[in-house]
Scaffold this active site. Sequence first.
Site, PDB file in Angstrom:
ATOM      1  N   HIS A  16      33.425 104.335  55.804  1.00 49.38           N
ATOM      2  CA  HIS A  16      33.550 103.105  55.919  1.00 49.38           C
ATOM      3  C   HIS A  16      32.887 102.522  56.240  1.00 49.38           C
ATOM      4  O   HIS A  16      32.131 101.448  56.473  1.00 49.38           O
ATOM      5  CB  HIS A  16      34.690 102.894  56.835  1.00 49.38           C
ATOM      6  CG  HIS A  16      36.063 102.569  55.756  1.00 49.38           C
ATOM      7  ND1 HIS A  16      36.914 102.683  55.861  1.00 49.38           N
ATOM      8  CD2 HIS A  16      36.043 101.864  54.512  1.00 49.38           C
ATOM      9  CE1 HIS A  16      38.004 101.944  54.714  1.00 49.38           C
ATOM     10  NE2 HIS A  16      37.539 101.829  53.527  1.00 49.38           N
ATOM     11  N   CYS A  31      35.170 100.536  41.485  1.00 51.25           N
ATOM     12  CA  CYS A  31      34.251  99.776  42.543  1.00 51.25           C
ATOM     13  C   CYS A  31      34.000 101.095  44.066  1.00 51.25           C
ATOM     14  O   CYS A  31      33.956 100.853  44.763  1.00 51.25           O
ATOM     15  CB  CYS A  31      35.276  98.931  43.137  1.00 51.25           C
ATOM     16  SG  CYS A  31      36.575  99.795  43.053  1.00 51.25           S
TER      17      CYS A  31
HETATM   18  C1  PEP Z   1      37.245 104.636  46.249  1.00 52.64           C
HETATM   19  O1  PEP Z   1      37.624 105.694  46.801  1.00 52.64           O
HETATM   20  O2  PEP Z   1      35.693 104.944  45.047  1.00 52.64           O
HETATM   21  C2  PEP Z   1      37.168 103.587  46.612  1.00 52.64           C
HETATM   22  C3  PEP Z   1      36.701 102.133  46.104  1.00 52.64           C
HETATM   23  O3  PEP Z   1      37.865 102.742  47.580  1.00 52.64           O
HETATM   24  P1  PEP Z   1      37.744 103.558  48.958  1.00 52.64           P
HETATM   25  O4  PEP Z   1      35.896 103.365  49.385  1.00 52.64           O
HETATM   26  O5  PEP Z   1      38.191 101.953  50.268  1.00 52.64           O
HETATM   27  O6  PEP Z   1      38.688 104.641  49.393  1.00 52.64           O
END
Ligand code: PEP
Length: 777
Positions: free
Chosen positions: A418, A729
């Site tokens: 994050h 995504c």
């Molecule tokens: C992913 O896991 O690729 C995603 C887009 O969700 P996060 O990064 O929030 O786990």
Amino acid sequence: MSIQWLEDVRSTDIETVGGKGASLGELTAAGLPVPPGFVVTADTYRTFLETAGIDEERFGGLDVDPDDDTGLAAAASQARELITETPLPESVREEIITAYRSVGGETDDQPSEPFVAVRSSATAEDLPDASFAGQHGTYLNVTENDLITRVKACWASLFSERAVHYRNNQGFDHDDVDIAVVVQQMVDAEKSGVLFTRHPSTGDRQMIVEAAWGLGEAVVSGTVSPDHYVIDPETATVVESTIADKKQQMLKDPETGETAIQPVPDTDRTTRVLTDEEVERLVELGQRVEAHYDAPQDVEWAIVNGEAFMLQSRPITTISETAGTDPAAATGGDAERSSTAPERAKSSTDGAADTLVRGVSASPGTGSGAVRIVKKLDHLDQVTEGDIIVSKMTMPDMVPAMKRASAIITDEGGMTSHASIVSREMGVPAVVGTQDATQTLTNGQIVTVDGEMGTVREGSTDDESAIQPDPLEAVRPQTPVKPMTATEVKVNLSIPDAAERAAATGADGVGLLRTEHMVLSLGKTPARYIDDHGEEAYIDELVSGIRTVAEEFYPRPVRARTLDAPTDEFRELKGGSDEPHEHNPMLGYRGIRRSLDDPDPFRCELRAFSRLFEMGYDNVELMIPLVNDAEDIERTTLLMEQVGIDPAKARWGVMIETPASALLIEEIAATGVDFVSFGTNDLTQYTLAVDRNNEHVAARFDELHPSVLKLIGSTIETCRELDVETSICGQAASKPAMVKFLVEKGISSVSANIDAVRDVQHEVKRVEQKLLLDSVR
Ligand code: PEP
Ligand code: MG
């Protein structure tokens, strides 16, 4: 007179007939082909309010604190109710109905009761700095029966929560905006779209046309991807075209007279919409309207039985003073940006002895400043303007401090953790996963962080490269128009404050809005927040965060995801000590598994979505994280129904983040999902058994591993057969090799981080053009 005929209206009559009415009147008078009609004037609306004595009541009611969502909702709803329930004076009614009867007249194919379009035309509409686009009601295929109701519905749409909120945000007094209503013969468009008489960014002498099957509303609202043509106006020839896969069209149902989205027959989906003759006709109309106004125009048009009509024309206000450079040369830069620091260091000449620590190059750019080691949440206050934040790992609610910092360094984490995601989003340079920065660096030490190289050097730099560009300008596409792609290119977002920056990329919508940061920034776990402030306050926070983004992007779609925060991210928050201790939070109590196990806070999240739908944010889509199978989804849709969301009406989908979900895609498709989106950050960690937050195995984290590609490829294939949209995504959407793979497989959209959108748009276009060329060679 309650009405004015379009032929009697001129562009100076905005006060009486609103922006749209004035423009249509001016075009009619100039002899351009505008469907005939009249305007119920703004005075009629105003007199109605005054005579009925509801004026004071209406404005008095709206005089509430704009941040008081519940109060605002109640006041807006009361204003709408007053308008719809107060009867219209009989004389006004008659005048409107009589005018209506003479629109269109009786011909063989036009019955005596004509179909009309009823379109709101606000008096503050289309001002240079406030477009009010999509704010007010439009009703198609209206007949005598419901005409008056529709006119009043347009009036009432001035008081939808969204419109009220918009005026509050833009600083308009509610009293300043009146509304007229255009009633115009309906054009049952076979094809329609928009035409820019000049290049919208550079002002170059090129016309740009977008065209799709059926009614233009589908193009304007972004429901379908149109064909895109670049035209040389001198010769009226198409110099460049992108033919989209037009899956849907908006048509009138011949039985009910209602407009509905319908599938485009397979034979027409990838067929070019406009013939050469139609292009010539549009160019001619474009030249006439530009000459009439002596300014470049943005025109909505429709074609029926070979005849072209103009439905609206506005000046193009986006033409910039200077032409930009084509960043196509930068395409491929992402391959470097996404490589890890150890790899970069090998090929780098920057092996200088003054490198203090190295890590993963997580967010590009260079920043110098004094080190501020942050160990606890309350140490974030000590970060002053220009400091370099050094921490073990990303902290909840680091965002306000990040805004002050010139760079970020962490001990732990990788490209997809994050800290990296958020710093990229905010345009703050970051190096993560250094292992020992909190030990090696000392408070106050002056260092330079190179987010591109993944290095931290001693001392400051007065090098020009250290000056950060304006974050908004850095992402704004510099090419004349954004590359038009049949595959949609969207943007990922976590912080509502970054919505303007995200929208400036020209992305086709938000492919992932992470809601975790909205919750983390409350400083309390959801359970604690609800205990302290109540469920409604929690729902209000979520509504307000998602709404900021939905508003910025409207009508482009915004795919908001329900909460997916691992327990360790909640630990530092108030209430975090109650979070379970897990050996491996990434494999643990997160995403939909936690939401189903602990449904009370989850119901609040769903109620926030339900509220947004009620408020008119029909561009919001709901996405569910970390599902494994159909059972996870069915249990979720039951909860959706419990809070009043009809899964058959809302647009919703799931993330494909576990091998289980990719392997069970048929049963997942059968649950009725509209879309699936690959979360490659998690899909890669779960397929390869590589913890995405563990810097010791970062070199093994490979989204392009054949096993991951195999799962993605077969999921796209099945979804295409079953007519489910696919998207990505995860961070890998920024990698050219992944984009190439996905576009070749036929993915519907890709969603990249803000800093990567521009390059991804070019990469998608390049791959699409190559596919087209290969198919004709
Ligand atoms: C992913 O896991 O690729 C995603 C887009 O969700 P996060 O990064 O929030 O786990
Ligand atoms: Mg994920």
